[in-house]
Design a protein around this motif. Structure first.
Motif, short mmCIF file in Angstrom:
data_model
loop_
_atom_site.label_atom_id
_atom_site.label_comp_id
_atom_site.label_asym_id
_atom_site.label_seq_id
_atom_site.Cartn_x
_atom_site.Cartn_y
_atom_site.Cartn_z
N SER A 128 -8.18 -6.67 2.46
CA SER A 128 -7.37 -5.61 3.07
C SER A 128 -7.58 -5.55 4.57
O SER A 128 -6.62 -5.41 5.34
CB SER A 128 -7.71 -4.25 2.44
OG SER A 128 -7.14 -4.17 1.15
N SER A 171 -15.55 -7.70 -7.05
CA SER A 171 -14.09 -7.70 -6.93
C SER A 171 -13.63 -6.76 -5.83
O SER A 171 -12.82 -7.13 -4.97
CB SER A 171 -13.45 -7.26 -8.25
OG SER A 171 -13.76 -8.18 -9.27
N THR A 172 -14.15 -5.54 -5.87
CA THR A 172 -13.72 -4.55 -4.91
C THR A 172 -14.11 -4.96 -3.49
O THR A 172 -13.33 -4.76 -2.54
CB THR A 172 -14.33 -3.19 -5.26
OG1 THR A 172 -13.88 -2.82 -6.56
CG2 THR A 172 -13.92 -2.13 -4.27
N LEU A 178 -5.20 2.62 -0.64
CA LEU A 178 -5.93 1.49 -0.05
C LEU A 178 -6.96 0.95 -1.03
O LEU A 178 -7.04 -0.26 -1.28
CB LEU A 178 -6.63 1.95 1.24
CG LEU A 178 -7.72 1.03 1.78
CD1 LEU A 178 -7.14 -0.34 2.17
CD2 LEU A 178 -8.42 1.66 2.98
N PHE A 179 -7.74 1.86 -1.60
CA PHE A 179 -8.78 1.43 -2.54
C PHE A 179 -8.15 0.76 -3.76
O PHE A 179 -8.66 -0.24 -4.25
CB PHE A 179 -9.62 2.64 -2.97
CG PHE A 179 -10.77 2.26 -3.86
CD1 PHE A 179 -11.84 1.51 -3.37
CD2 PHE A 179 -10.80 2.66 -5.19
CE1 PHE A 179 -12.91 1.16 -4.19
CE2 PHE A 179 -11.86 2.30 -6.02
CZ PHE A 179 -12.91 1.56 -5.51
N GLU A 219 -14.47 -8.03 -2.37
CA GLU A 219 -13.55 -9.09 -1.93
C GLU A 219 -12.20 -8.49 -1.55
O GLU A 219 -11.58 -8.90 -0.57
CB GLU A 219 -13.37 -10.13 -3.04
CG GLU A 219 -14.60 -10.96 -3.36
CD GLU A 219 -15.03 -11.87 -2.23
OE1 GLU A 219 -14.39 -11.87 -1.17
OE2 GLU A 219 -16.03 -12.58 -2.40
N GLY A 220 -11.75 -7.55 -2.36
CA GLY A 220 -10.49 -6.90 -2.06
C GLY A 220 -10.53 -6.13 -0.76
O GLY A 220 -9.56 -6.13 0.01
N ALA A 221 -11.65 -5.50 -0.49
CA ALA A 221 -11.80 -4.72 0.74
C ALA A 221 -11.75 -5.64 1.96
O ALA A 221 -11.10 -5.33 2.97
CB ALA A 221 -13.12 -3.95 0.72
N THR A 227 -5.16 -0.83 -4.06
CA THR A 227 -4.62 -2.17 -3.77
C THR A 227 -5.76 -3.16 -3.56
O THR A 227 -5.71 -4.28 -4.07
CB THR A 227 -3.72 -2.16 -2.53
OG1 THR A 227 -4.42 -1.60 -1.43
CG2 THR A 227 -2.47 -1.36 -2.76
N SER A 228 -6.77 -2.74 -2.82
CA SER A 228 -7.89 -3.65 -2.56
C SER A 228 -8.54 -4.08 -3.87
O SER A 228 -8.77 -5.28 -4.10
CB SER A 228 -8.95 -2.95 -1.71
OG SER A 228 -8.43 -2.62 -0.45
N THR A 229 -8.83 -3.12 -4.71
CA THR A 229 -9.52 -3.43 -5.95
C THR A 229 -8.65 -4.30 -6.85
O THR A 229 -9.14 -5.22 -7.51
CB THR A 229 -9.91 -2.13 -6.67
OG1 THR A 229 -10.78 -1.40 -5.82
CG2 THR A 229 -10.61 -2.41 -7.98
N CYS A 257 -12.84 1.45 1.90
CA CYS A 257 -12.98 0.91 0.54
C CYS A 257 -14.43 0.94 0.10
O CYS A 257 -14.75 1.31 -1.04
CB CYS A 257 -12.49 -0.53 0.48
SG CYS A 257 -10.72 -0.68 0.38
N ARG A 300 0.82 -1.21 0.00
CA ARG A 300 0.00 0.00 0.00
C ARG A 300 0.85 1.25 0.00
O ARG A 300 0.55 2.23 -0.69
CB ARG A 300 -0.91 0.01 1.23
CG ARG A 300 -2.20 -0.71 1.00
CD ARG A 300 -2.90 -1.04 2.29
NE ARG A 300 -3.39 0.13 2.99
CZ ARG A 300 -4.20 0.06 4.05
NH1 ARG A 300 -4.60 -1.13 4.50
NH2 ARG A 300 -4.61 1.15 4.66
N GLU A 351 -6.35 -6.45 -5.86
CA GLU A 351 -6.38 -7.81 -5.31
C GLU A 351 -7.70 -8.49 -5.66
O GLU A 351 -7.73 -9.67 -6.01
CB GLU A 351 -6.19 -7.79 -3.78
CG GLU A 351 -4.83 -7.33 -3.32
CD GLU A 351 -3.69 -8.29 -3.70
OE1 GLU A 351 -3.98 -9.32 -4.32
OE2 GLU A 351 -2.54 -7.98 -3.37
N GLY A 352 -8.77 -7.73 -5.54
CA GLY A 352 -10.08 -8.29 -5.87
C GLY A 352 -10.17 -8.67 -7.33
O GLY A 352 -10.76 -9.69 -7.69
#
Lengths: 191, 191
Positions: free
Chosen positions: B164, B156-157, A152-153, B159-161, A155-157, B177, A126, A159-160
């Motif tokens: 995180s 996706s987002t 944060l948003f 799941e990513g959230a 990286t999260s997205t 997120c 991040r 990964e998702g």
DNA sequence: ATGCCACTTGACCAAATAGTCAACATCATC
DNA sequence: GATGATGTTGACTATTTGGTCAAGTGGCAT
């Protein structure tokens, strides 16, 4: 000398853990792939867990260095380079997913040592994205905003998106998500 | 009769797999928690894998039914209800993460049967979110758009959230997120 | 009551698991 | 070339793993 024994173990361990997870990684397979005998391994590492933790930390640090830090160290066009990297499918393995996410999911709630290791790695991830955004702000590619939250948003997205592609087996899902993400980030471009 | 043996096994298996992953789930622990003997288990299931697959399919179908399908079956305020659900922390377990994502990450590239099962479950998840958006479009809460892609980005987002928050151990990361995601979805509100 | 069948019991097994260890090799340094 | 540190070998162990099975139980239909 050829590649030393420790490094062979680190490489083989990383591959095995990436492919089968930590719990699914058989010591015997790691040793076979590394071409190293068991006693030799226990000379370098006290146990399987410490070897895996070392492998994860070392190999992922290496990964970050080449991928994201390089962008921040460049000269301008930070966002463009970042987006280009996101769209580049060659550097992603959707069958296996993201090595960081895999281990977070598998181990964070099971083992405290893995938990702290992955926490640190993920935070570093991040942070390196945030640095890219900060640079972008500094040269006016982005308007001033909360880059920590944006990182944060992002990286999260990301990964998702990788997860979605792994689940569906369709890399296009990743690309579609990335385009949405990019358009979101670009909404911070304009005043 | 009290809860039957099969159901006790399904429940215990789901819990154990959710907590420790499939590979980390010990049959002995599942049996102990279910209060069922080994031979009895092999009367209902041919092996550990089939039991785990059954548990995942049945418990997650149950989860979807109560969580997302209920929204689509409601009367209007689709988006508002959906957002409310996203913001509700009580229904999420950040220590363990998302059960679907956990198993996708762990098993999709290891075992073909898990791969197809998770593919189907994840597709159903996306589909149920798409239905909510379609409803929202139909009553004018959203402007007409590619709801399939919006659903993909949303799942996706999400799941990513969750990932995180699991990685950082901070539920606030999830909330941050989600607010970004909601503001993105809301950009489809206006003409 | 008898026979049948779904279900239960727990001892048992083979295979795989991570980890141990004593003997051995290789090399630099004195 | 003796000494000692560094690294290597592979047989060995203890434990845990998922899975088998023959014997038993309890209820239900005839």
């Amino acid at each position: 000398m050829e590649q030393n024994t420790r490094q062979k173990l680190i490489d083989a361990t990383y591959e095995e853990v990436y492919s089968h997870g930590y719990q699914g990684a058989a010591l015997a397979d790691i040793l076979a792939n590394a071409g190293v005998h068991k006693g030799s391994m226990y000379h370098f590492f006290p146990n399987k867990k410490e070897m895996a933790l070392s492998a994860i930390k070392e190999k992922i640090a290496e990964r970050f260095g080449t991928r994201y830090l390089a962008i921040a160290k460049g000269e301008g066009d930070y966002l463009a380079h970042f987006f280009e990297g996101l769209r580049d499918l060659k550097q992603r393995d959707f069958r296996r997913g993201c090595p960081v996410a895999n281990i977070v999911q598998e181990m964070s709630n099971i083992d405290e040592d893995f938990n702290v290791a992955m926490k640190e790695i993920y935070a570093k991830f991040r942070q390196s994205i945030k640095i890219i955004f900060d640079k972008a702000v500094s040269v006016g590619e982005l308007r001033s905003c909360d880059t920590a939250k944006l990182a944060l948003f992002t990286t999260s997205t990301l990964e998702g998106a990788i997860l979605s592609a792994k689940a569906s087996g369709d890399a296009q899902d990743y690309l579609d998500c990335v385009e949405c993400l990019i358009s979101y980030i670009e909404s911070y471009t304009h005043e």
